[in-house]
Write a protein that holds these residues in place. Structure first.
Motif, PDB file in Angstrom:
ATOM      1  N   PHE A  47       0.835  -1.197   0.000  1.00  0.00           N
ATOM      2  CA  PHE A  47       0.000   0.000   0.000  1.00  0.00           C
ATOM      3  C   PHE A  47       0.878   1.259   0.000  1.00  0.00           C
ATOM      4  O   PHE A  47       1.884   1.313   0.699  1.00  0.00           O
ATOM      5  CB  PHE A  47      -0.926   0.015   1.215  1.00  0.00           C
ATOM      6  CG  PHE A  47      -1.891  -1.142   1.249  1.00  0.00           C
ATOM      7  CD1 PHE A  47      -3.021  -1.141   0.446  1.00  0.00           C
ATOM      8  CD2 PHE A  47      -1.657  -2.232   2.070  1.00  0.00           C
ATOM      9  CE1 PHE A  47      -3.907  -2.205   0.467  1.00  0.00           C
ATOM     10  CE2 PHE A  47      -2.528  -3.297   2.092  1.00  0.00           C
ATOM     11  CZ  PHE A  47      -3.666  -3.288   1.290  1.00  0.00           C
ATOM     12  N   VAL A  48       0.454   2.251  -0.775  1.00  0.00           N
ATOM     13  CA  VAL A  48       1.184   3.512  -0.877  1.00  0.00           C
ATOM     14  C   VAL A  48       0.235   4.641  -0.484  1.00  0.00           C
ATOM     15  O   VAL A  48      -0.854   4.783  -1.058  1.00  0.00           O
ATOM     16  CB  VAL A  48       1.701   3.743  -2.310  1.00  0.00           C
ATOM     17  CG1 VAL A  48       2.387   5.101  -2.414  1.00  0.00           C
ATOM     18  CG2 VAL A  48       2.667   2.631  -2.713  1.00  0.00           C
ATOM     19  N   LEU A  49       0.649   5.435   0.499  1.00  0.00           N
ATOM     20  CA  LEU A  49      -0.146   6.578   0.939  1.00  0.00           C
ATOM     21  C   LEU A  49      -0.007   7.710  -0.070  1.00  0.00           C
ATOM     22  O   LEU A  49       1.081   8.222  -0.297  1.00  0.00           O
ATOM     23  CB  LEU A  49       0.319   7.037   2.324  1.00  0.00           C
ATOM     24  CG  LEU A  49      -0.422   8.227   2.933  1.00  0.00           C
ATOM     25  CD1 LEU A  49      -1.879   7.906   3.153  1.00  0.00           C
ATOM     26  CD2 LEU A  49       0.251   8.645   4.239  1.00  0.00           C
ATOM     27  N   LYS A  50      -1.126   8.107  -0.670  1.00  0.00           N
ATOM     28  CA  LYS A  50      -1.102   9.152  -1.695  1.00  0.00           C
ATOM     29  C   LYS A  50      -1.279  10.531  -1.061  1.00  0.00           C
ATOM     30  O   LYS A  50      -0.517  11.452  -1.340  1.00  0.00           O
ATOM     31  CB  LYS A  50      -2.190   8.883  -2.730  1.00  0.00           C
ATOM     32  CG  LYS A  50      -2.101   9.781  -3.946  1.00  0.00           C
ATOM     33  CD  LYS A  50      -3.111   9.382  -5.000  1.00  0.00           C
ATOM     34  CE  LYS A  50      -3.013  10.273  -6.218  1.00  0.00           C
ATOM     35  NZ  LYS A  50      -4.045   9.922  -7.236  1.00  0.00           N
ATOM     36  N   ASN A  51      -2.304  10.692  -0.237  1.00  0.00           N
ATOM     37  CA  ASN A  51      -2.484  11.941   0.496  1.00  0.00           C
ATOM     38  C   ASN A  51      -3.375  11.694   1.704  1.00  0.00           C
ATOM     39  O   ASN A  51      -4.068  10.669   1.768  1.00  0.00           O
ATOM     40  CB  ASN A  51      -3.057  13.057  -0.399  1.00  0.00           C
ATOM     41  CG  ASN A  51      -4.371  12.659  -1.043  1.00  0.00           C
ATOM     42  OD1 ASN A  51      -5.357  12.415  -0.357  1.00  0.00           O
ATOM     43  ND2 ASN A  51      -4.391  12.591  -2.367  1.00  0.00           N
ATOM     44  N   PHE A  52      -3.373  12.627   2.656  1.00  0.00           N
ATOM     45  CA  PHE A  52      -4.194  12.467   3.856  1.00  0.00           C
ATOM     46  C   PHE A  52      -4.413  13.811   4.531  1.00  0.00           C
ATOM     47  O   PHE A  52      -3.669  14.773   4.312  1.00  0.00           O
ATOM     48  CB  PHE A  52      -3.526  11.497   4.840  1.00  0.00           C
ATOM     49  CG  PHE A  52      -2.270  12.041   5.470  1.00  0.00           C
ATOM     50  CD1 PHE A  52      -2.304  12.658   6.712  1.00  0.00           C
ATOM     51  CD2 PHE A  52      -1.043  11.936   4.822  1.00  0.00           C
ATOM     52  CE1 PHE A  52      -1.157  13.167   7.288  1.00  0.00           C
ATOM     53  CE2 PHE A  52       0.106  12.431   5.395  1.00  0.00           C
ATOM     54  CZ  PHE A  52       0.052  13.051   6.634  1.00  0.00           C
ATOM     55  N   THR A  53      -5.475  13.856   5.352  1.00  0.00           N
ATOM     56  CA  THR A  53      -5.737  14.997   6.225  1.00  0.00           C
ATOM     57  C   THR A  53      -6.107  14.458   7.601  1.00  0.00           C
ATOM     58  O   THR A  53      -6.726  13.394   7.712  1.00  0.00           O
ATOM     59  CB  THR A  53      -6.901  15.862   5.688  1.00  0.00           C
ATOM     60  OG1 THR A  53      -8.085  15.047   5.582  1.00  0.00           O
ATOM     61  CG2 THR A  53      -6.567  16.461   4.335  1.00  0.00           C
ATOM     62  N   ILE A  54      -5.695  15.160   8.653  1.00  0.00           N
ATOM     63  CA  ILE A  54      -5.984  14.748  10.028  1.00  0.00           C
ATOM     64  C   ILE A  54      -6.577  15.927  10.788  1.00  0.00           C
ATOM     65  O   ILE A  54      -6.059  17.046  10.711  1.00  0.00           O
ATOM     66  CB  ILE A  54      -4.709  14.252  10.741  1.00  0.00           C
ATOM     67  CG1 ILE A  54      -4.138  13.020  10.035  1.00  0.00           C
ATOM     68  CG2 ILE A  54      -5.002  13.910  12.201  1.00  0.00           C
ATOM     69  CD1 ILE A  54      -2.866  12.489  10.661  1.00  0.00           C
ATOM     70  N   VAL A  55      -7.671  15.657  11.487  1.00  0.00           N
ATOM     71  CA  VAL A  55      -8.293  16.699  12.331  1.00  0.00           C
ATOM     72  C   VAL A  55      -8.488  16.131  13.738  1.00  0.00           C
ATOM     73  O   VAL A  55      -8.692  14.929  13.924  1.00  0.00           O
ATOM     74  CB  VAL A  55      -9.647  17.160  11.753  1.00  0.00           C
ATOM     75  CG1 VAL A  55      -9.460  17.838  10.415  1.00  0.00           C
ATOM     76  CG2 VAL A  55     -10.616  15.996  11.623  1.00  0.00           C
ATOM     77  N   LYS A  56      -8.417  17.012  14.715  1.00  0.00           N
ATOM     78  CA  LYS A  56      -8.620  16.616  16.112  1.00  0.00           C
ATOM     79  C   LYS A  56     -10.115  16.674  16.421  1.00  0.00           C
ATOM     80  O   LYS A  56     -10.770  17.697  16.222  1.00  0.00           O
ATOM     81  CB  LYS A  56      -7.839  17.550  17.035  1.00  0.00           C
ATOM     82  CG  LYS A  56      -7.829  17.117  18.494  1.00  0.00           C
ATOM     83  CD  LYS A  56      -6.933  18.042  19.309  1.00  0.00           C
ATOM     84  CE  LYS A  56      -6.858  17.579  20.761  1.00  0.00           C
ATOM     85  NZ  LYS A  56      -5.969  18.457  21.559  1.00  0.00           N
ATOM     86  N   VAL A  57     -10.671  15.552  16.910  1.00  0.00           N
ATOM     87  CA  VAL A  57     -12.107  15.499  17.189  1.00  0.00           C
ATOM     88  C   VAL A  57     -12.398  15.516  18.695  1.00  0.00           C
ATOM     89  O   VAL A  57     -13.477  15.941  19.113  1.00  0.00           O
ATOM     90  CB  VAL A  57     -12.738  14.255  16.541  1.00  0.00           C
ATOM     91  CG1 VAL A  57     -12.706  14.377  15.021  1.00  0.00           C
ATOM     92  CG2 VAL A  57     -12.037  12.970  16.973  1.00  0.00           C
ATOM     93  N   ASP A  58     -11.482  15.045  19.495  1.00  0.00           N
ATOM     94  CA  ASP A  58     -11.599  15.028  20.955  1.00  0.00           C
ATOM     95  C   ASP A  58     -10.195  15.116  21.521  1.00  0.00           C
ATOM     96  O   ASP A  58      -9.205  14.892  20.791  1.00  0.00           O
ATOM     97  CB  ASP A  58     -12.287  13.744  21.450  1.00  0.00           C
ATOM     98  CG  ASP A  58     -13.795  13.776  21.226  1.00  0.00           C
ATOM     99  OD1 ASP A  58     -14.423  14.789  21.604  1.00  0.00           O
ATOM    100  OD2 ASP A  58     -14.335  12.802  20.649  1.00  0.00           O
ATOM    101  N   PRO A  59     -10.068  15.419  22.805  1.00  0.00           N
ATOM    102  CA  PRO A  59      -8.727  15.438  23.401  1.00  0.00           C
ATOM    103  C   PRO A  59      -8.000  14.097  23.193  1.00  0.00           C
ATOM    104  O   PRO A  59      -8.467  13.038  23.626  1.00  0.00           O
ATOM    105  CB  PRO A  59      -9.003  15.688  24.883  1.00  0.00           C
ATOM    106  CG  PRO A  59     -10.293  16.424  24.893  1.00  0.00           C
ATOM    107  CD  PRO A  59     -11.106  15.832  23.772  1.00  0.00           C
TER     108      PRO A  59
END
Length: 247
Positions: free
Chosen positions: A217-229
């Motif tokens: 598997f090759v990671l092409k792109n991603f986004t990460i957001v904080k939803v809880d502490p």
């Protein structure tokens, strides 16, 4: 007057002039003969082994390569060299095991689907991982025969990918949607649209799993957001890179 003198000198010394010209011609001829002998010797040294090989092929005709065979083998050699070079730098040595259904394809595919879903749900539960309610594959009815190879590939890739997520200990898999595979030269690309939720440590472990030699598997792109502490949600686009089978 000068011309008459030159003619007189040539006439007087005609024998020496003729002899000189003959010597030049002989010298050139000898040089050409020596070169020809050298070429003939080289050809004879090559003819011997080739002739013996031809005799062998005459007695063992099944071993004699045809022009078509030579062309085919040359192409296969170049193809395998390219594959080998690419594998060394880009690809894993592990790939999904995609079953081929030949007797009753529709029934066999449905069995493969139900067994895979049952296996993944059981393994996720044992490890405290939450999977989506549905993996996106229709459980009722039978798909058209023409769709079974693609569905089988998607399911096999999905099984490998979810196993990787479970190994990484990601708490929640919100969705994993496999796309349509595309062919690129001697390999296939199967895109995956992924959403996961977990701690930063779990997501980092997952990224590390992607970077292991056993991962295709090759990671092409991603986004990460904080939803809880301490809890994050990641949206990822991942490509599964799969070598085509050598027909």
């Amino acid at each position: 007057m000068k011309i008459k003198k030159i003619l007189l000198i040539l006439k007087t010394n005609i024998l020496f002039v003729s002899l000189f010209i003959v010597l030049i011609i002989i010298g050139v001829g000898i040089k050409l003969l020596l070169r020809m002998k050298q070429n003939i010797a080289t050809m004879e040294s090559n003819i011997g082994p080739n002739y013996q090989q031809l005799i062998k092929y005459e007695t063992l005709k099944t071993e004699a390569p045809s022009p078509q065979l030579i062309s085919e083998l040359t192409k296969k050699k170049e193809q395998k060299r390219k594959i080998f070079d690419y594998v060394l730098t880009k690809f894993s040595t592990t790939y999904p095991n995609v079953p081929e259904f030949k007797i009753f394809p529709k029934v066999e595919y449905k069995e493969f689907l139900l067994e895979t879903e049952s296996y993944l749900l059981k393994r996720a539960k044992e490890n405290g991982i939450v999977l989506p309610e549905s993996l996106g594959f229709a459980e009722t009815g039978f798909p058209p025969s023409s769709q079974i190879p693609v569905l089988s590939l998607q399911l096999a890739v999905l099984k490998n990918f979810l196993n990787l997520l479970i190994d990484a200990g990601v708490e929640v898999v919100n969705k994993v949607v496999p796309g349509i595979p595309s062919s690129v030269s001697f390999y296939q690309i199967l895109p995956l649209n992924v959403s996961i939720t977990g701690t930063s440590g779990q997501i980092i472990r997952f990224f590390k799993e992607l970077d292991t030699p056993s991962s295709f598997f090759v990671l092409k792109n991603f986004t990460i957001v904080k939803v809880d502490p301490g809890i994050f949600k990641a949206a990822l686009t991942i490509n599964a890179i799969i070598l085509k089978k050598n027909e």
